[in-house]
Design a protein around this motif. Structure first.
Motif, PDB file in Angstrom:
ATOM      1  N   PRO A   1       0.827  -1.215   0.000  1.00 28.92           N
ATOM      2  CA  PRO A   1       0.000   0.000   0.000  1.00 28.92           C
ATOM      3  C   PRO A   1       0.854   1.255   0.000  1.00 28.92           C
ATOM      4  O   PRO A   1       1.928   1.299   0.593  1.00 28.92           O
ATOM      5  CB  PRO A   1      -0.799  -0.128   1.307  1.00 28.92           C
ATOM      6  CG  PRO A   1      -0.758  -1.584   1.641  1.00 28.92           C
ATOM      7  CD  PRO A   1       0.554  -2.086   1.143  1.00 28.92           C
ATOM      8  N   ARG A   2       0.367   2.252  -0.685  1.00 29.53           N
ATOM      9  CA  ARG A   2       1.037   3.545  -0.735  1.00 29.53           C
ATOM     10  C   ARG A   2       0.098   4.610  -0.177  1.00 29.53           C
ATOM     11  O   ARG A   2      -1.109   4.548  -0.379  1.00 29.53           O
ATOM     12  CB  ARG A   2       1.407   3.908  -2.180  1.00 29.53           C
ATOM     13  CG  ARG A   2       2.281   2.864  -2.869  1.00 29.53           C
ATOM     14  CD  ARG A   2       3.709   2.930  -2.409  1.00 29.53           C
ATOM     15  NE  ARG A   2       4.531   1.921  -3.045  1.00 29.53           N
ATOM     16  CZ  ARG A   2       5.821   1.734  -2.782  1.00 29.53           C
ATOM     17  NH1 ARG A   2       6.414   2.507  -1.898  1.00 29.53           N
ATOM     18  NH2 ARG A   2       6.513   0.788  -3.399  1.00 29.53           N
ATOM     19  N   SER A   3       0.657   5.570   0.520  1.00 24.82           N
ATOM     20  CA  SER A   3      -0.170   6.656   1.036  1.00 24.82           C
ATOM     21  C   SER A   3      -0.595   7.544  -0.114  1.00 24.82           C
ATOM     22  O   SER A   3       0.175   7.829  -1.020  1.00 24.82           O
ATOM     23  CB  SER A   3       0.610   7.472   2.067  1.00 24.82           C
ATOM     24  OG  SER A   3       1.791   7.986   1.495  1.00 24.82           O
ATOM     25  N   SER A   4      -1.854   7.953  -0.069  1.00 28.04           N
ATOM     26  CA  SER A   4      -2.405   8.794  -1.121  1.00 28.04           C
ATOM     27  C   SER A   4      -3.030  10.020  -0.484  1.00 28.04           C
ATOM     28  O   SER A   4      -3.789   9.926   0.484  1.00 28.04           O
ATOM     29  CB  SER A   4      -3.463   8.029  -1.931  1.00 28.04           C
ATOM     30  OG  SER A   4      -4.142   8.881  -2.810  1.00 28.04           O
ATOM     31  N   SER A   5      -2.696  11.183  -1.040  1.00 28.06           N
ATOM     32  CA  SER A   5      -3.258  12.422  -0.499  1.00 28.06           C
ATOM     33  C   SER A   5      -4.756  12.512  -0.743  1.00 28.06           C
ATOM     34  O   SER A   5      -5.452  13.280  -0.082  1.00 28.06           O
ATOM     35  CB  SER A   5      -2.557  13.625  -1.135  1.00 28.06           C
ATOM     36  OG  SER A   5      -2.713  13.601  -2.552  1.00 28.06           O
ATOM     37  N   GLY A   6      -5.277  11.756  -1.683  1.00 34.67           N
ATOM     38  CA  GLY A   6      -6.699  11.827  -1.979  1.00 34.67           C
ATOM     39  C   GLY A   6      -7.531  10.784  -1.274  1.00 34.67           C
ATOM     40  O   GLY A   6      -8.749  10.856  -1.283  1.00 34.67           O
ATOM     41  N   GLU A   7      -6.902   9.798  -0.642  1.00 35.45           N
ATOM     42  CA  GLU A   7      -7.647   8.723   0.009  1.00 35.45           C
ATOM     43  C   GLU A   7      -7.666   8.961   1.517  1.00 35.45           C
ATOM     44  O   GLU A   7      -6.628   9.147   2.149  1.00 35.45           O
ATOM     45  CB  GLU A   7      -6.992   7.371  -0.284  1.00 35.45           C
ATOM     46  CG  GLU A   7      -7.663   6.197   0.408  1.00 35.45           C
ATOM     47  CD  GLU A   7      -9.076   5.950  -0.076  1.00 35.45           C
ATOM     48  OE1 GLU A   7      -9.881   5.418   0.704  1.00 35.45           O
ATOM     49  OE2 GLU A   7      -9.372   6.291  -1.238  1.00 35.45           O
ATOM     50  N   HIS A   8      -8.862   8.976   2.087  1.00 32.51           N
ATOM     51  CA  HIS A   8      -9.010   9.255   3.512  1.00 32.51           C
ATOM     52  C   HIS A   8      -9.822   8.153   4.170  1.00 32.51           C
ATOM     53  O   HIS A   8     -10.827   7.690   3.623  1.00 32.51           O
ATOM     54  CB  HIS A   8      -9.702  10.599   3.738  1.00 32.51           C
ATOM     55  CG  HIS A   8      -8.957  11.767   3.172  1.00 32.51           C
ATOM     56  ND1 HIS A   8      -7.853  12.312   3.771  1.00 32.51           N
ATOM     57  CD2 HIS A   8      -9.161  12.482   2.048  1.00 32.51           C
ATOM     58  CE1 HIS A   8      -7.399  13.314   3.053  1.00 32.51           C
ATOM     59  NE2 HIS A   8      -8.177  13.444   1.995  1.00 32.51           N
ATOM     60  N   ASN A   9      -9.397   7.746   5.352  1.00 29.57           N
ATOM     61  CA  ASN A   9     -10.147   6.826   6.181  1.00 29.57           C
ATOM     62  C   ASN A   9     -10.639   7.582   7.420  1.00 29.57           C
ATOM     63  O   ASN A   9     -10.239   8.707   7.673  1.00 29.57           O
ATOM     64  CB  ASN A   9      -9.270   5.638   6.592  1.00 29.57           C
ATOM     65  CG  ASN A   9      -8.856   4.805   5.408  1.00 29.57           C
ATOM     66  OD1 ASN A   9      -9.671   4.487   4.542  1.00 29.57           O
ATOM     67  ND2 ASN A   9      -7.582   4.457   5.336  1.00 29.57           N
ATOM     68  N   PHE A  10     -11.478   6.938   8.184  1.00 28.99           N
ATOM     69  CA  PHE A  10     -11.956   7.587   9.387  1.00 28.99           C
ATOM     70  C   PHE A  10     -10.794   7.891  10.341  1.00 28.99           C
ATOM     71  O   PHE A  10     -10.798   8.897  11.040  1.00 28.99           O
ATOM     72  CB  PHE A  10     -12.986   6.700  10.101  1.00 28.99           C
ATOM     73  CG  PHE A  10     -14.359   6.794   9.502  1.00 28.99           C
ATOM     74  CD1 PHE A  10     -15.035   7.995   9.499  1.00 28.99           C
ATOM     75  CD2 PHE A  10     -14.975   5.687   8.958  1.00 28.99           C
ATOM     76  CE1 PHE A  10     -16.311   8.100   8.958  1.00 28.99           C
ATOM     77  CE2 PHE A  10     -16.244   5.776   8.410  1.00 28.99           C
ATOM     78  CZ  PHE A  10     -16.909   6.978   8.407  1.00 28.99           C
ATOM     79  N   THR A  11      -9.804   6.996  10.352  1.00 29.56           N
ATOM     80  CA  THR A  11      -8.666   7.164  11.253  1.00 29.56           C
ATOM     81  C   THR A  11      -7.397   7.321  10.445  1.00 29.56           C
ATOM     82  O   THR A  11      -7.185   6.608   9.461  1.00 29.56           O
ATOM     83  CB  THR A  11      -8.527   5.954  12.186  1.00 29.56           C
ATOM     84  OG1 THR A  11      -9.750   5.780  12.902  1.00 29.56           O
ATOM     85  CG2 THR A  11      -7.397   6.143  13.174  1.00 29.56           C
ATOM     86  N   ARG A  12      -6.544   8.248  10.854  1.00 28.19           N
ATOM     87  CA  ARG A  12      -5.257   8.433  10.189  1.00 28.19           C
ATOM     88  C   ARG A  12      -4.139   8.362  11.220  1.00 28.19           C
ATOM     89  O   ARG A  12      -4.334   8.660  12.408  1.00 28.19           O
ATOM     90  CB  ARG A  12      -5.211   9.765   9.451  1.00 28.19           C
ATOM     91  CG  ARG A  12      -5.247  10.992  10.351  1.00 28.19           C
ATOM     92  CD  ARG A  12      -5.012  12.274   9.548  1.00 28.19           C
ATOM     93  NE  ARG A  12      -4.999  13.457  10.390  1.00 28.19           N
ATOM     94  CZ  ARG A  12      -6.047  14.186  10.650  1.00 28.19           C
ATOM     95  NH1 ARG A  12      -7.227  13.851  10.134  1.00 28.19           N
ATOM     96  NH2 ARG A  12      -5.957  15.252  11.424  1.00 28.19           N
ATOM     97  N   PHE A  13      -2.975   7.941  10.737  1.00 21.26           N
ATOM     98  CA  PHE A  13      -1.825   7.808  11.633  1.00 21.26           C
ATOM     99  C   PHE A  13      -0.556   8.018  10.826  1.00 21.26           C
ATOM    100  O   PHE A  13      -0.421   7.505   9.714  1.00 21.26           O
ATOM    101  CB  PHE A  13      -1.806   6.420  12.280  1.00 21.26           C
ATOM    102  CG  PHE A  13      -0.630   6.212  13.212  1.00 21.26           C
ATOM    103  CD1 PHE A  13      -0.703   6.641  14.527  1.00 21.26           C
ATOM    104  CD2 PHE A  13       0.531   5.615  12.769  1.00 21.26           C
ATOM    105  CE1 PHE A  13       0.369   6.464  15.383  1.00 21.26           C
ATOM    106  CE2 PHE A  13       1.604   5.436  13.614  1.00 21.26           C
ATOM    107  CZ  PHE A  13       1.530   5.857  14.932  1.00 21.26           C
ATOM    108  N   ALA A  14       0.365   8.773  11.373  1.00 26.08           N
ATOM    109  CA  ALA A  14       1.659   9.006  10.729  1.00 26.08           C
ATOM    110  C   ALA A  14       2.755   8.450  11.625  1.00 26.08           C
ATOM    111  O   ALA A  14       2.808   8.755  12.829  1.00 26.08           O
ATOM    112  CB  ALA A  14       1.872  10.492  10.468  1.00 26.08           C
ATOM    113  N   HIS A  15       3.640   7.631  11.060  1.00 27.07           N
ATOM    114  CA  HIS A  15       4.692   7.009  11.865  1.00 27.07           C
ATOM    115  C   HIS A  15       5.800   7.983  12.256  1.00 27.07           C
ATOM    116  O   HIS A  15       6.361   7.871  13.352  1.00 27.07           O
ATOM    117  CB  HIS A  15       5.303   5.829  11.093  1.00 27.07           C
ATOM    118  CG  HIS A  15       4.510   4.574  11.205  1.00 27.07           C
ATOM    119  ND1 HIS A  15       3.437   4.294  10.391  1.00 27.07           N
ATOM    120  CD2 HIS A  15       4.619   3.504  12.045  1.00 27.07           C
ATOM    121  CE1 HIS A  15       2.928   3.119  10.712  1.00 27.07           C
ATOM    122  NE2 HIS A  15       3.622   2.623  11.715  1.00 27.07           N
ATOM    123  N   ASP A  16       6.123   8.904  11.363  1.00 30.09           N
ATOM    124  CA  ASP A  16       7.280   9.772  11.612  1.00 30.09           C
ATOM    125  C   ASP A  16       7.248  10.458  12.982  1.00 30.09           C
ATOM    126  O   ASP A  16       8.235  10.410  13.714  1.00 30.09           O
ATOM    127  CB  ASP A  16       7.383  10.813  10.491  1.00 30.09           C
ATOM    128  CG  ASP A  16       8.408  10.398   9.452  1.00 30.09           C
ATOM    129  OD1 ASP A  16       9.064   9.358   9.662  1.00 30.09           O
ATOM    130  OD2 ASP A  16       8.561  11.089   8.436  1.00 30.09           O
TER     131      ASP A  16
END
Length: 838
Positions: free
Chosen positions: A732-747
């Motif tokens: 899977p690749r992160s997409s600026s146009g795809e949103h889920n109810f929950t988001r998380f960034a590892h950095d």
């Protein structure tokens, strides 16, 4: 205590009439007349009283508030003796205020008219500056549809309330923002998804005590099920707050005021996490537990990773943890698996084959298929079924052929023989078209078999650079007389099976074309690759002789050699050339017989090729009578000894161990060149997306565990909603146009887990989980994760209001699904028209 504006005691105060427009001019002096001006502002003053007649006398009627009856009394004629001078009536305070208000309104209307109908109308009406994201918008009508109307329309719109989101300004937002089919539904999600999400949390919050403030907010606002007309964009995104304002910032109260389920915060009342963050099986079948506990300890320490970051790193957005490439992570152990170098049996894929047929039974049934290799036992592969589509073989014939045992046709019915004939000519036509037109000739067949048009670049990958020489070598071996047979068949003539036919095998035992080529244009097929003779050679028949050589027959004479007699009428055993005598192994031009390679012009016989003298093993120079054992010259010098040897016949499997096309008996095989092989990947993609018996057979043949290239050993296969199959080639690749109810960034979190546990702070192994069972079927939704789910306590250890924060929007997106800007119109025809107009 009630305080009146005036005293109503007639002895103390006169009755004032504040509603009157005009008042006496002496009001300011505190001595106004009692009568006051009329309604038009004219003075009516006369005397201080209006005397009253009492019998024969007149009495003064001045009120007590004005001093009571005067001493002088009325005049004899009954008029008041105290006449009041006339005044200039003035407007009352109330009248003055009304007049000022009317003038102010008139002025305001005039100013508004000038503002609204002027060129700077938008600037006058704008409530504030736009954000930086919308700063390029210069026309109010871009966002406000009522702005295109008249000022009267603006006033009417202002008093009509908030319109339906589907009809109001929210619709204007969609000209730049693509929000999907459910743009105005809560969260942009369909009703079913919202209902499932609500139901999943209902039980956990059934006994939850809702905060009073949120309960009141929920009652004051409409609940989601009451928002049938949709949610307006401006409900959450407020513009005209300045360039630095945030359009997406929302308070927790805004979020929860609409929610059916309400709670105080993440640490107080938040629904428990459900298998977070694992909602489907992984695309790559990689068992972390098994590799770390079993495989890595067995490998060289230099090949096995030592820490998570040896294989994983964040993507460019800092959100997802990406896996490094195959070459960096897996190649050290699995390259041999991909190429099949350590697999039992042939790792090559039989793409183009000559199916084995019961030629004897076909000959007895007078089947007209021309010459056919009797030694072939190859099946009609799924690849061949695809390539024989598009009219080469009718579907009913192919279906009937699949029900037969083509190697046993003794009890075949006439319809069965007809089907076999159709398949046989389909194979020959396929080889003929492949040689004459190249791999592009197969593109229509592939498209027809898969039920959709296959692009040229896709077809090129599906054939992976099939070499012409390999195909021509195969044709010469399989069907030496193909041109004549196809021409007769296309002319409507029957081409009978020749009598006494045997399989045609090339000089190098059916291997690749590294050594020698099979005969061309022969009238009859040689036993082992005869060339131009009418006789049958065992291996490598001569070109123009009428005699039959056994192994490498002669070139010009009618005599037959056992292994390579050349130009004599005598019979050489192994390669006699030009003498009339009989050589054992290669006599050349002598009348004497050489044992192994006799000399060229003498009568003496050598054991292995002596020339003038009789050498035992390959003596050479003319005039010598001495013989050398292995290549002795005329003088028998050992220093000048020579050994005549042939190039070794290559093993096709060994020769192609680095991948590519090769010929192996009666099949053209393709061996994977390495990871991400385009041949395998394209066939799996194309046949997985197609539906039909031919496509399914190819896909299932490649997608079996341990199949060619072992693609699906690591890359899982998902069944799509449309019933097609898709191989998960990439992560899977992160997409600026795809949103889920929950988001998380590892950095932002990596440094916060720089403790003894590291990544295991959140991702702890689940050794008891049956991870491999997740890949037994093709449903990504049924799975067992390698890792234990993350619990709320892991997050709430940091995410409280006093530390990392716990606002709803820190972890949750409002919009779900695809949300992106509409692409600009870049059609060339529009650009061309604009250029012409200029």
């Amino acid at each position: 205590m009630i305080r009146f504006l005036q005293s109503f005691d007639f002895r103390k105060s006169r009755y004032a009439r504040p509603n009157q427009t005009w008042v006496c001019g002496r009001e300011a002096e505190g001595a106004p007349c009692r009568l006051g001006p009329d309604s038009r502002g004219r003075c009516r003053a006369a005397g201080e009283c209006m005397p009253r007649r009492d019998g024969d006398a007149w009495c003064c009627t001045r009120p007590q508030s004005a001093g009571g009856p005067c001493v002088e009394g009325p005049r004899p004629d009954g008029t008041c003796c105290r006449q009041i001078p006339r005044c200039q009536p003035v407007r009352s305070v109330r009248a003055k205020r009304g007049l000022a208000a009317r003038w102010a309104a008139a002025v305001a209307v005039g100013v508004m008219a000038l503002a609204l109908y002027g060129s700077d109308a938008a600037d006058w009406l704008s409530p504030g500056g736009l954000t930086a994201h919308h700063a390029e918008i210069g026309d109010c009508a871009t966002c406000h549809e009522d702005f295109d109307g008249s000022p009267a329309d603006w006033v009417r719109a202002a008093f009509n309330g908030v319109p339906d989101a589907h009809q109001g300004d929210s619709r204007q937002c969609l000209t730049c923002h693509e929000m999907g089919d459910n743009a105005f539904d809560p969260h942009g999600a369909d009703e079913q998804r919202l209902a499932q999400s609500t139901e999943a949390q209902q039980a956990s919050l059934a006994a939850n005590v809702r905060p009073i403030g949120l309960n009141l907010a929920g009652r004051a606002l409409r609940e989601p099920d009451e928002l049938g007309e949709g949610t307006a964009c401006a409900s959450c995104h407020s513009e005209h707050q300045g360039a630095d304002a945030s359009l997406t910032e929302m308070s927790d109260g805004q979020c929860q005021s609409c929610h059916t389920l309400k709670f105080a915060s993440l640490s107080s009342g938040h629904p428990p996490f459900q298998s977070y963050p694992y909602d489907r099986r992984t695309g790559i079948n990689f068992d972390h537990v098994r590799h770390i506990r079993k495989h890595f300890p067995e490998t060289d320490g230099a090949e096995a990773p030592e820490q998570c970051v040896d294989c994983h790193a964040t993507d460019s957005a800092g959100a997802l943890m990406q896996t490094a490439s195959f070459e960096e992570t897996c190649a050290a152990c699995h390259t041999a698996d991909v190429r099949g170098t350590n697999a039992a049996g042939s790792p090559g894929i039989p793409a183009i084959t000559v199916p084995g047929l019961d030629v004897m039974s076909l000959r007895e049934a007078d089947a007209a298929i021309g010459a056919w290799p009797e030694l072939s036992d190859q099946p009609l592969t799924p690849f061949m079924q695809v390539l024989l589509a598009n009219g080469r073989v009718e579907q009913e014939h192919m279906a009937r052929f699949r029900q037969l045992d083509p190697l046993d046709l003794r009890d075949a019915e006439p319809a069965d023989i007809e089907a076999v004939e159709a398949v046989a000519w389909g194979v020959k036509e396929l080889v003929y078209d492949l040689i004459s037109d190249g791999p592009a000739a197969l593109q229509p067949s592939i498209s027809a078999a898969l039920g959709r048009e296959v692009a040229s670049d896709t077809a090129a990958r599906m054939l992976a650079g099939l070499p012409l020489e390999t195909v021509r070598g195969a044709q010469a071996e399989w069907f030496p007389d193909l041109a004549r047979e196809v021409a007769m068949h296309r002319a409507g003539k029957e081409v009978a099976i020749p009598a006494g036919e045997f399989a045609a095998v090339s000089e190098d035992d059916g291997g690749s074309d590294t050594e020698g080529e099979a005969a061309e244009d022969a009238g009859q097929a040689d036993i082992l690759s005869g060339d131009d003779d009418s006789g049958g050679d065992l291996s490598g028949g001569g070109e123009e002789s009428g005699g039959g050589d056994i192994l490498s027959g002669a070139e010009e004479e009618a005599g037959g050699d056992l292994l390579g007699g050349s130009g004599d009428s005598g019979d050489d055993i192994l390669g006699g050339d030009g003498g009339s005598g009989d050589d054992i192994l290669g006599g050349d031009a002598d009348s004497g017989g050489d044992i192994l390679g006799g000399g060229e012009e003498d009568a003496g016989g050598d054991l292995l090729g002596g020339d003038s003298g009789g050498g035992i093993l390959s003596g050479e120079e003319e005039g010598d009578t001495g013989g050398d054992l292995l290549g002795g010259d005329a003088g028998g010098s050992e220093d000048e000894a020579k050994v005549e040897v042939a190039l070794p016949a290559p093993d096709p499997e060994r020769w192609s161990r680095l991948g590519g096309w090769y010929r192996d008996y009666f099949a053209l095989r393709y061996r994977p060149r390495g990871h991400a092989d385009p041949f395998l990947a394209t066939w799996l993609d194309v046949t997985g997306a197609a539906q039909g018996p031919a496509a399914d057979a190819v896909f299932e043949g490649l997608a079996v565990d341990g199949g060619p290239g072992k693609c699906v050993k690591c890359h899982s296969v998902d069944e799509t909603k449309g019933g097609t199959l898709a191989v998960n080639w990439t992560q899977p690749r992160s997409s600026s146009g795809e949103h889920n109810f929950t988001r998380f960034a590892h950095d932002p979190h990596i440094t916060s887990v720089a403790t003894e546990d590291g990544c295991a702070t959140c991702h702890a192994f689940a050794p008891e989980a049956d991870y491999q069972a997740s890949f037994d079927d093709r449903s990504a939704a049924t799975f067992a994760s390698n890792f234990q789910p993350i619990g709320e306590d892991t997050c709430t250890s940091c995410h409280v209001e006093s530390k990392a924060g716990n606002a709803c929007t820190q972890c949750h997106d409002y919009h779900v699904g695809e949300a992106m800007r509409v692409e600009a119109d870049t059609r060339l025809d529009d650009m061309t028209m604009s250029a012409k107009e200029e």
